[in-house]
Design a protein around this motif. Sequence first.
Motif, PDB file in Angstrom:
ATOM      1  N   LEU A   1      13.256   3.973  10.454  1.00 15.77           N
ATOM      2  CA  LEU A   1      13.617   2.962   9.272  1.00 15.77           C
ATOM      3  C   LEU A   1      14.198   3.877   8.137  1.00 15.77           C
ATOM      4  O   LEU A   1      14.043   5.116   8.197  1.00 15.77           O
ATOM      5  CB  LEU A   1      12.616   1.885   8.757  1.00 15.77           C
ATOM      6  CG  LEU A   1      11.659   2.839   8.061  1.00 15.77           C
ATOM      7  CD1 LEU A   1      10.549   1.485   7.365  1.00 15.77           C
ATOM      8  CD2 LEU A   1      10.477   3.646   8.884  1.00 15.77           C
ATOM      9  N   PRO A   2      14.676   3.073   7.061  1.00 15.78           N
ATOM     10  CA  PRO A   2      15.439   4.056   5.923  1.00 15.78           C
ATOM     11  C   PRO A   2      14.101   4.454   5.128  1.00 15.78           C
ATOM     12  O   PRO A   2      13.266   3.620   4.877  1.00 15.78           O
ATOM     13  CB  PRO A   2      16.238   2.801   5.249  1.00 15.78           C
ATOM     14  CG  PRO A   2      16.697   1.890   6.135  1.00 15.78           C
ATOM     15  CD  PRO A   2      15.476   1.851   7.249  1.00 15.78           C
ATOM     16  N   GLU A   3      14.393   5.691   4.542  1.00 19.25           N
ATOM     17  CA  GLU A   3      13.379   6.269   3.568  1.00 19.25           C
ATOM     18  C   GLU A   3      12.913   5.281   2.662  1.00 19.25           C
ATOM     19  O   GLU A   3      11.737   5.277   2.197  1.00 19.25           O
ATOM     20  CB  GLU A   3      13.655   7.561   3.290  1.00 19.25           C
ATOM     21  CG  GLU A   3      13.883   8.554   4.163  1.00 19.25           C
ATOM     22  CD  GLU A   3      14.165  10.022   3.665  1.00 19.25           C
ATOM     23  OE1 GLU A   3      14.790  10.222   2.435  1.00 19.25           O
ATOM     24  OE2 GLU A   3      14.056  10.950   4.216  1.00 19.25           O
TER      25      GLU A   3
ATOM     26  N   ASP B   1       8.765   4.073   2.006  1.00 15.46           N
ATOM     27  CA  ASP B   1       7.825   4.402   0.955  1.00 15.46           C
ATOM     28  C   ASP B   1       6.861   3.068   0.398  1.00 15.46           C
ATOM     29  O   ASP B   1       5.969   2.771   0.149  1.00 15.46           O
ATOM     30  CB  ASP B   1       8.527   4.985  -0.189  1.00 15.46           C
ATOM     31  CG  ASP B   1       8.987   6.252  -0.094  1.00 15.46           C
ATOM     32  OD1 ASP B   1       8.510   6.753   0.995  1.00 15.46           O
ATOM     33  OD2 ASP B   1      10.109   6.819  -0.576  1.00 15.46           O
ATOM     34  N   ASP B   2       7.928   1.876   0.543  1.00 20.98           N
ATOM     35  CA  ASP B   2       7.316   0.474   0.028  1.00 20.98           C
ATOM     36  C   ASP B   2       6.419  -0.078   0.880  1.00 20.98           C
ATOM     37  O   ASP B   2       5.162  -0.431   0.573  1.00 20.98           O
ATOM     38  CB  ASP B   2       8.512  -0.492   0.006  1.00 20.98           C
ATOM     39  CG  ASP B   2       9.549  -0.366  -1.177  1.00 20.98           C
ATOM     40  OD1 ASP B   2       9.027   0.519  -2.071  1.00 20.98           O
ATOM     41  OD2 ASP B   2      10.628  -0.491  -1.096  1.00 20.98           O
ATOM     42  N   PHE B   3       6.436   0.195   2.302  1.00 21.24           N
ATOM     43  CA  PHE B   3       5.412  -0.178   3.260  1.00 21.24           C
ATOM     44  C   PHE B   3       4.078   0.741   3.415  1.00 21.24           C
ATOM     45  O   PHE B   3       3.351   0.109   3.667  1.00 21.24           O
ATOM     46  CB  PHE B   3       6.340  -0.128   4.682  1.00 21.24           C
ATOM     47  CG  PHE B   3       7.379  -1.168   4.969  1.00 21.24           C
ATOM     48  CD1 PHE B   3       7.063  -2.434   4.489  1.00 21.24           C
ATOM     49  CD2 PHE B   3       8.487  -0.834   5.623  1.00 21.24           C
ATOM     50  CE1 PHE B   3       8.220  -3.471   4.580  1.00 21.24           C
ATOM     51  CE2 PHE B   3       9.228  -1.846   5.970  1.00 21.24           C
ATOM     52  CZ  PHE B   3       9.316  -3.163   5.378  1.00 21.24           C
ATOM     53  N   CYS B   4       4.330   1.747   2.998  1.00 14.20           N
ATOM     54  CA  CYS B   4       3.330   2.523   2.757  1.00 14.20           C
ATOM     55  C   CYS B   4       2.287   2.282   1.795  1.00 14.20           C
ATOM     56  O   CYS B   4       0.691   2.285   1.771  1.00 14.20           O
ATOM     57  CB  CYS B   4       3.561   4.282   2.569  1.00 14.20           C
ATOM     58  SG  CYS B   4       4.528   4.958   3.968  1.00 14.20           S
ATOM     59  N   GLN B   5       2.762   1.379   0.830  1.00 12.66           N
ATOM     60  CA  GLN B   5       1.877   1.129  -0.353  1.00 12.66           C
ATOM     61  C   GLN B   5       1.073  -0.682   0.116  1.00 12.66           C
ATOM     62  O   GLN B   5       0.310  -0.744  -0.527  1.00 12.66           O
ATOM     63  CB  GLN B   5       2.682   0.558  -1.517  1.00 12.66           C
ATOM     64  CG  GLN B   5       3.370   2.151  -2.064  1.00 12.66           C
ATOM     65  CD  GLN B   5       4.136   1.890  -3.310  1.00 12.66           C
ATOM     66  OE1 GLN B   5       3.986   0.882  -4.054  1.00 12.66           O
ATOM     67  NE2 GLN B   5       5.271   2.601  -3.442  1.00 12.66           N
TER      68      GLN B   5
ATOM     69  N   VAL C   1      -0.065   2.537   7.014  1.00 11.83           N
ATOM     70  CA  VAL C   1       0.965   3.262   7.820  1.00 11.83           C
ATOM     71  C   VAL C   1       1.235   4.585   7.132  1.00 11.83           C
ATOM     72  O   VAL C   1       1.005   4.650   5.880  1.00 11.83           O
ATOM     73  CB  VAL C   1       2.226   2.322   7.967  1.00 11.83           C
ATOM     74  CG1 VAL C   1       2.172   1.349   8.858  1.00 11.83           C
ATOM     75  CG2 VAL C   1       2.912   1.927   6.654  1.00 11.83           C
ATOM     76  N   LYS C   2       2.086   5.456   7.765  1.00 17.65           N
ATOM     77  CA  LYS C   2       2.384   6.682   7.172  1.00 17.65           C
ATOM     78  C   LYS C   2       3.872   6.981   7.555  1.00 17.65           C
ATOM     79  O   LYS C   2       4.253   6.412   8.555  1.00 17.65           O
ATOM     80  CB  LYS C   2       1.380   7.639   7.769  1.00 17.65           C
ATOM     81  CG  LYS C   2       1.245   8.142   9.104  1.00 17.65           C
ATOM     82  CD  LYS C   2       0.005   8.977   9.696  1.00 17.65           C
ATOM     83  CE  LYS C   2      -0.025   9.269  11.139  1.00 17.65           C
ATOM     84  NZ  LYS C   2      -1.169  10.128  11.396  1.00 17.65           N
ATOM     85  N   VAL C   3       4.484   7.740   6.976  1.00 17.97           N
ATOM     86  CA  VAL C   3       5.895   8.377   7.189  1.00 17.97           C
ATOM     87  C   VAL C   3       5.915   9.731   7.356  1.00 17.97           C
ATOM     88  O   VAL C   3       5.232  10.567   6.970  1.00 17.97           O
ATOM     89  CB  VAL C   3       6.629   8.271   5.924  1.00 17.97           C
ATOM     90  CG1 VAL C   3       8.106   8.515   5.961  1.00 17.97           C
ATOM     91  CG2 VAL C   3       6.427   6.692   5.259  1.00 17.97           C
ATOM     92  N   LEU C   4       6.740   9.638   8.566  1.00 18.83           N
ATOM     93  CA  LEU C   4       7.036  11.318   9.209  1.00 18.83           C
ATOM     94  C   LEU C   4       8.533  11.447   9.253  1.00 18.83           C
ATOM     95  O   LEU C   4       9.290  10.729   9.533  1.00 18.83           O
ATOM     96  CB  LEU C   4       6.311  11.104  10.703  1.00 18.83           C
ATOM     97  CG  LEU C   4       4.851  10.821  10.945  1.00 18.83           C
ATOM     98  CD1 LEU C   4       4.523  10.629  12.178  1.00 18.83           C
ATOM     99  CD2 LEU C   4       4.058  11.822   9.967  1.00 18.83           C
TER     100      LEU C   4
ATOM    101  N   LEU D   1      16.792  -6.620   0.701  1.00 19.35           N
ATOM    102  CA  LEU D   1      15.605  -6.278   0.066  1.00 19.35           C
ATOM    103  C   LEU D   1      15.682  -5.123  -0.919  1.00 19.35           C
ATOM    104  O   LEU D   1      15.093  -5.282  -2.024  1.00 19.35           O
ATOM    105  CB  LEU D   1      14.673  -5.456   0.929  1.00 19.35           C
ATOM    106  CG  LEU D   1      14.025  -6.935   1.930  1.00 19.35           C
ATOM    107  CD1 LEU D   1      13.191  -6.016   2.965  1.00 19.35           C
ATOM    108  CD2 LEU D   1      13.034  -7.523   1.184  1.00 19.35           C
ATOM    109  N   LEU D   2      16.868  -4.359  -0.765  1.00 23.18           N
ATOM    110  CA  LEU D   2      16.971  -3.348  -1.920  1.00 23.18           C
ATOM    111  C   LEU D   2      17.960  -4.119  -3.140  1.00 23.18           C
ATOM    112  O   LEU D   2      17.537  -3.836  -4.227  1.00 23.18           O
ATOM    113  CB  LEU D   2      18.165  -2.312  -1.570  1.00 23.18           C
ATOM    114  CG  LEU D   2      17.354  -1.174  -0.517  1.00 23.18           C
ATOM    115  CD1 LEU D   2      18.504   0.063  -0.046  1.00 23.18           C
ATOM    116  CD2 LEU D   2      16.286  -0.620  -1.337  1.00 23.18           C
TER     117      LEU D   2
END
Length: 303
Positions: free
Chosen positions: A244-246, A250-254, A258-261, A109-110
Amino acid sequence: MNIRNFDLNLLVIFDAVMRERSVSRAAETLSLTQPAVSNALNRLRQMLDDPLLVRTRKGMEPTPRALELITPVQRALSELDQCLIKPASFDPAISQQRFVIAATDYVALLLLPRLLKLLEREAPGVEVQIKNFGPENPEAALESGEFDFAMGRFFDVSPRLQHQLWLEEHLCCLVRKDHPQINKRISLKQYLDVGHVWVSSNERRGMVDRWLQEQGHQRKIVSVIPNYTTAAMVVAETDLALVLPERFADDFCQLLPVKVLPLPMELGAFKVDIIWHPRHASTPAHQWLLEKLYGVREEVSKT
């Protein structure tokens, strides 16, 4: 006769003598002295127990044994010449080459959006196929040519393979936005109490589980899923957590609610490597693709 003890230069001289039907002319062709060619021919005669070339009323003529050898010797020398010729240069603009890269879905994906955009511009005929190498070590597939490169986290890289760091990444935690127990941070107790979705294609425990084991803890893994996209969608609809990797987070939050912690432990970065077999290292096509993979790395690193 053992081929390991055989002087292959004798075959070059045999070929020249058979073509010229003359020791002196063969010597001129090979830029050798006539005695040197005569000595070599005599050595070959002794090894094969055959005169190979005899004088007749028509001149020097090969023996039946020599006639049997002429074609296979010439074919073998021709194949060796082709093997030793420097590979043709690689022109990406007209190439129809197909590359196979073994990679995790994280790397794919990257990598793919950026690499395929580059190929559209510089190498429209080149094809890239991504394969998941699963739990097995990709060394055999790299050696056989089934894979051109493998990209991911490798815990034991064979010394027979070449490898290079491609990217460093940090881990984080993903939960749904309106999670009933977790707000802006997650404590170790909350982390251990909540159920987890684990993304794995090789069943090897990663950095988080090794750290927990060292501390005498174990998390509750509810489901094992082979890719992050599906796992993130599951997390968005449940009270489960996902490591998961940072860059993914960030992509999934858009895309998802969901939120990142930050994780409740310090793990440091993990490394993503490129590995390949040295038998491909000198081919212009592989050198070109490796250079482009490094170029994509620079682009990814800026994000």
